[in-house]
Design a protein around this motif. Structure first.
Motif, PDB file in Angstrom:
ATOM      1  N   VAL A  12      56.630  15.209  38.397  1.00  0.00           N
ATOM      2  CA  VAL A  12      55.444  15.241  37.766  1.00  0.00           C
ATOM      3  C   VAL A  12      54.525  16.216  38.951  1.00  0.00           C
ATOM      4  CG1 VAL A  12      55.988  13.513  36.841  1.00  0.00           C
ATOM      5  CG2 VAL A  12      54.729  13.183  38.985  1.00  0.00           C
ATOM      6  N   MET A  13      54.675  17.069  39.770  1.00  0.00           N
ATOM      7  CA  MET A  13      53.826  17.567  40.357  1.00  0.00           C
ATOM      8  C   MET A  13      54.181  18.068  41.712  1.00  0.00           C
ATOM      9  SD  MET A  13      50.952  18.966  38.437  1.00  0.00           S
ATOM     10  CE  MET A  13      50.221  19.313  40.223  1.00  0.00           C
ATOM     11  N   ALA A  14      53.555  19.265  41.663  1.00  0.00           N
ATOM     12  CA  ALA A  14      54.166  19.683  43.517  1.00  0.00           C
ATOM     13  C   ALA A  14      52.376  19.860  43.632  1.00  0.00           C
ATOM     14  CB  ALA A  14      54.804  20.865  43.591  1.00  0.00           C
ATOM     15  N   LEU A  50      57.799  28.540  39.202  1.00  0.00           N
ATOM     16  CA  LEU A  50      57.623  29.534  38.752  1.00  0.00           C
ATOM     17  C   LEU A  50      56.453  31.031  39.267  1.00  0.00           C
ATOM     18  CD1 LEU A  50      56.559  27.912  35.287  1.00  0.00           C
ATOM     19  CD2 LEU A  50      58.816  28.696  35.969  1.00  0.00           C
ATOM     20  N   GLN A  51      55.870  29.817  40.407  1.00  0.00           N
ATOM     21  CA  GLN A  51      55.113  30.878  41.701  1.00  0.00           C
ATOM     22  C   GLN A  51      56.215  31.336  43.120  1.00  0.00           C
ATOM     23  OE1 GLN A  51      51.384  29.291  40.062  1.00  0.00           O
ATOM     24  NE2 GLN A  51      50.313  30.618  40.745  1.00  0.00           N
ATOM     25  N   PRO A  52      56.912  31.420  42.911  1.00  0.00           N
ATOM     26  CA  PRO A  52      57.867  31.671  44.572  1.00  0.00           C
ATOM     27  C   PRO A  52      57.032  31.774  46.124  1.00  0.00           C
ATOM     28  CG  PRO A  52      58.626  33.639  42.981  1.00  0.00           C
ATOM     29  CD  PRO A  52      57.375  33.265  42.837  1.00  0.00           C
ATOM     30  N   GLU A  53      56.304  32.600  45.186  1.00  0.00           N
ATOM     31  CA  GLU A  53      55.066  33.220  46.776  1.00  0.00           C
ATOM     32  C   GLU A  53      54.872  31.954  47.092  1.00  0.00           C
ATOM     33  OE1 GLU A  53      54.471  33.669  43.921  1.00  0.00           O
ATOM     34  OE2 GLU A  53      52.249  34.452  43.150  1.00  0.00           O
ATOM     35  N   PHE A  54      54.258  30.679  46.753  1.00  0.00           N
ATOM     36  CA  PHE A  54      53.291  29.312  47.505  1.00  0.00           C
ATOM     37  C   PHE A  54      55.329  29.181  48.687  1.00  0.00           C
ATOM     38  CE2 PHE A  54      51.732  28.520  43.561  1.00  0.00           C
ATOM     39  CZ  PHE A  54      49.328  28.448  43.743  1.00  0.00           C
ATOM     40  N   VAL A  55      56.279  28.919  48.390  1.00  0.00           N
ATOM     41  CA  VAL A  55      57.352  29.067  49.581  1.00  0.00           C
ATOM     42  C   VAL A  55      56.766  30.023  50.574  1.00  0.00           C
ATOM     43  CG1 VAL A  55      59.710  28.597  49.891  1.00  0.00           C
ATOM     44  CG2 VAL A  55      58.591  28.868  47.546  1.00  0.00           C
ATOM     45  N   GLY A  69      45.295  23.383  50.346  1.00  0.00           N
ATOM     46  CA  GLY A  69      46.653  23.176  49.713  1.00  0.00           C
ATOM     47  C   GLY A  69      46.121  23.448  48.459  1.00  0.00           C
ATOM     48  N   CYS A  70      47.351  23.762  47.209  1.00  0.00           N
ATOM     49  CA  CYS A  70      47.436  23.330  46.455  1.00  0.00           C
ATOM     50  C   CYS A  70      47.937  22.953  45.263  1.00  0.00           C
ATOM     51  CB  CYS A  70      47.506  25.472  46.212  1.00  0.00           C
ATOM     52  SG  CYS A  70      47.113  25.923  44.341  1.00  0.00           S
ATOM     53  N   ALA A  71      47.421  22.613  44.380  1.00  0.00           N
ATOM     54  CA  ALA A  71      48.356  21.837  43.042  1.00  0.00           C
ATOM     55  C   ALA A  71      49.071  23.008  42.158  1.00  0.00           C
ATOM     56  CB  ALA A  71      47.567  20.810  42.338  1.00  0.00           C
ATOM     57  N   ILE A  72      50.310  22.514  42.067  1.00  0.00           N
ATOM     58  CA  ILE A  72      51.034  23.373  41.435  1.00  0.00           C
ATOM     59  C   ILE A  72      51.817  22.249  40.370  1.00  0.00           C
ATOM     60  CG2 ILE A  72      53.213  24.393  41.829  1.00  0.00           C
ATOM     61  CD1 ILE A  72      52.908  25.093  44.803  1.00  0.00           C
ATOM     62  N   ALA A  73      51.736  22.970  39.171  1.00  0.00           N
ATOM     63  CA  ALA A  73      52.723  22.075  37.688  1.00  0.00           C
ATOM     64  C   ALA A  73      53.843  23.056  37.925  1.00  0.00           C
ATOM     65  CB  ALA A  73      51.501  22.071  37.205  1.00  0.00           C
ATOM     66  N   GLY A  74      53.567  24.380  38.190  1.00  0.00           N
ATOM     67  CA  GLY A  74      54.682  25.267  36.998  1.00  0.00           C
ATOM     68  C   GLY A  74      56.102  25.190  38.113  1.00  0.00           C
ATOM     69  N   PHE A  75      56.738  24.206  37.527  1.00  0.00           N
ATOM     70  CA  PHE A  75      57.947  24.329  38.370  1.00  0.00           C
ATOM     71  C   PHE A  75      58.973  23.922  37.722  1.00  0.00           C
ATOM     72  CE2 PHE A  75      56.006  20.313  39.222  1.00  0.00           C
ATOM     73  CZ  PHE A  75      57.007  19.282  38.796  1.00  0.00           C
ATOM     74  N   ALA A  89      33.332  21.063  49.721  1.00  0.00           N
ATOM     75  CA  ALA A  89      34.264  21.809  50.274  1.00  0.00           C
ATOM     76  C   ALA A  89      35.442  21.947  49.640  1.00  0.00           C
ATOM     77  CB  ALA A  89      34.216  21.706  51.741  1.00  0.00           C
ATOM     78  N   ARG A  90      36.119  21.090  48.848  1.00  0.00           N
ATOM     79  CA  ARG A  90      37.670  21.040  48.534  1.00  0.00           C
ATOM     80  C   ARG A  90      37.821  22.076  47.071  1.00  0.00           C
ATOM     81  NH1 ARG A  90      41.036  21.289  44.015  1.00  0.00           N
ATOM     82  NH2 ARG A  90      38.128  21.558  43.178  1.00  0.00           N
ATOM     83  N   ARG A  91      38.973  22.834  47.833  1.00  0.00           N
ATOM     84  CA  ARG A  91      39.268  24.048  46.974  1.00  0.00           C
ATOM     85  C   ARG A  91      40.567  23.982  47.381  1.00  0.00           C
ATOM     86  NH1 ARG A  91      35.150  23.754  45.465  1.00  0.00           N
ATOM     87  NH2 ARG A  91      33.394  24.741  44.632  1.00  0.00           N
ATOM     88  N   SER A  92      41.518  24.794  46.369  1.00  0.00           N
ATOM     89  CA  SER A  92      42.352  25.365  45.644  1.00  0.00           C
ATOM     90  C   SER A  92      42.826  26.726  46.903  1.00  0.00           C
ATOM     91  CB  SER A  92      43.198  26.071  44.584  1.00  0.00           C
ATOM     92  OG  SER A  92      43.374  24.762  43.601  1.00  0.00           O
ATOM     93  N   HIS A  93      43.920  26.007  47.823  1.00  0.00           N
ATOM     94  CA  HIS A  93      44.353  27.820  48.867  1.00  0.00           C
ATOM     95  C   HIS A  93      45.415  28.713  47.993  1.00  0.00           C
ATOM     96  CE1 HIS A  93      40.557  27.077  51.317  1.00  0.00           C
ATOM     97  NE2 HIS A  93      40.496  25.879  50.875  1.00  0.00           N
ATOM     98  N   TYR A  94      45.103  29.785  48.202  1.00  0.00           N
ATOM     99  CA  TYR A  94      46.697  30.088  48.397  1.00  0.00           C
ATOM    100  C   TYR A  94      46.995  31.310  49.856  1.00  0.00           C
ATOM    101  CZ  TYR A  94      46.173  29.227  43.548  1.00  0.00           C
ATOM    102  OH  TYR A  94      45.581  27.894  42.577  1.00  0.00           O
ATOM    103  N   ASN A  95      46.457  31.210  50.531  1.00  0.00           N
ATOM    104  CA  ASN A  95      46.577  32.391  51.690  1.00  0.00           C
ATOM    105  C   ASN A  95      46.996  31.882  52.891  1.00  0.00           C
ATOM    106  OD1 ASN A  95      47.207  35.153  50.160  1.00  0.00           O
ATOM    107  ND2 ASN A  95      45.076  34.042  49.598  1.00  0.00           N
ATOM    108  N   LEU A 137      45.290  13.646  47.245  1.00  0.00           N
ATOM    109  CA  LEU A 137      46.315  14.838  48.636  1.00  0.00           C
ATOM    110  C   LEU A 137      45.446  16.228  48.820  1.00  0.00           C
ATOM    111  CD1 LEU A 137      49.543  15.186  46.802  1.00  0.00           C
ATOM    112  CD2 LEU A 137      49.453  14.772  49.156  1.00  0.00           C
ATOM    113  N   TYR A 138      44.424  16.564  47.849  1.00  0.00           N
ATOM    114  CA  TYR A 138      43.433  17.475  48.004  1.00  0.00           C
ATOM    115  C   TYR A 138      42.387  16.873  48.445  1.00  0.00           C
ATOM    116  CZ  TYR A 138      43.819  21.576  44.425  1.00  0.00           C
ATOM    117  OH  TYR A 138      44.558  21.811  43.549  1.00  0.00           O
ATOM    118  N   LEU A 139      42.157  15.626  48.357  1.00  0.00           N
ATOM    119  CA  LEU A 139      40.411  15.326  49.840  1.00  0.00           C
ATOM    120  C   LEU A 139      41.331  14.964  50.696  1.00  0.00           C
ATOM    121  CD1 LEU A 139      38.851  12.754  46.699  1.00  0.00           C
ATOM    122  CD2 LEU A 139      38.373  15.537  47.509  1.00  0.00           C
TER     123      LEU A 139
END
Ligand SMILES: Cc1cc2nc3c(=O)[nH]c(=O)nc-3n(C[C@H](O)[C@H](O)[C@H](O)COP(=O)(O)O)c2cc1C
Length: 228
Positions: free
Chosen positions: A219-221, A140-145, A195-201, A60-66, A184-186
């Motif tokens: 190192v990661m967000a 780099l993707q401020p929309e996460f905030v 949740g969603c892993a974020i390397a873009g910062f 079931a684990r997925r990255s979520h954006y909404n 963290l995902y699990l």
């Protein structure tokens, strides 16, 4: 090479790699950061994870954006921090990874601001206050905030590992961080959160926001929230 030379070389390598990515054009306003405090906050003691089948969680684990636009419970946050960290192996059993977190959408018992998780039920209140603008400018993707109530940062302190190991261990620390991100995902999935892993910062901005020492490298967000 001495341990100090190894630390200096890795810190400068990390900074050089950071400079290969253009930061956000949003203004990072250091002067607007709330002051650093020496205060601590108590989090609820962690509770056992809900009993769920491992194959279900894995599939079931997925990255979520909404996520839902609601705050996270302080108990839920405490559980994610605790279970993800204690279930993560690291090379040589080093404890170089810590989790800092930024609350953007405060719940009833944890105000907005920057925190550093210590361990079971305890965190430092590093910068209580509104840091949304500077957090947005750090990504780099401020929309996460805008959509996630909490962002976690995996921070590696290179000092102790590089006293023991050669500079090449810099690579291994990122593997440790990847293991933690998977947990963290699990754990998030097991708890019915998203949740969603974020390397873009931009490391330099994140380090300033989180008030990190020179040897502490972001190192990661990981964005954390509730399902919509
Ligand atoms: C190390 C790592 C870094 C990631 N960084 C970002 C990121 O900066 N921005 C983003 O939108 N997604 C990021 N993701 C999420 C991936 O895009 C996502 O995991 C991938 O598309 C697979 O989707 P899934 O997680 O739903 O299986 C990252 C994932 C990983 C594992």
């Amino acid at each position: 090479m001495t341990a100090l030379e190894r630390v200096e070389a890795v810190v400068s390598l990390h900074a050089a790699l950071d400079r290969t990515v253009a930061p956000s054009e949003l203004l990072f306003d250091e002067a607007a950061l709330p002051p650093v405090t020496p205060e601590f906050v108590e989090l609820p003691a962690p509770t056992p994870l809900p009993a769920r089948d491992f194959p279900d969680i894995l599939q079931a684990r997925r990255s979520h954006y909404n996520p839902a636009q609601v705050a996270l419970g302080i108990g839920e946050l405490s559980n994610v921090l605790h279970h993800s960290l204690v279930s993560s192996p690291t090379a040589g059993g080093m404890r170089e990874l810590t989790l800092s977190f930024v609350v953007s959408h405060p719940g009833h018992s944890l105000g907005a601001g920057v925190y550093r998780y210590i361990q079971e039920g305890r965190a430092e209140a590093v910068r209580p206050g509104d840091v949304q603008g500077n957090l947005r400018a750090s990504l780099l993707q401020p929309e996460f905030v805008d959509v996630f109530p909490v962002l976690l940062f995996v921070v590696a302190d290179v000092e102790a590992p590089l006293e023991k190991y050669a500079m090449r261990h810099y690579r291994t620390m990122h593997v440790d961080a990847g293991v933690l991100v998977q947990n963290l995902y699990l754990v998030t999935e097991a708890m019915g959160l998203v949740g969603c892993a974020i390397a873009g910062f931009t490391d330099a901005r994140v380090a300033s926001l989180l008030n990190l020492a020179t040897t502490q490298l972001p190192v990661m967000a990981f964005a954390l929230g509730r399902p919509s």
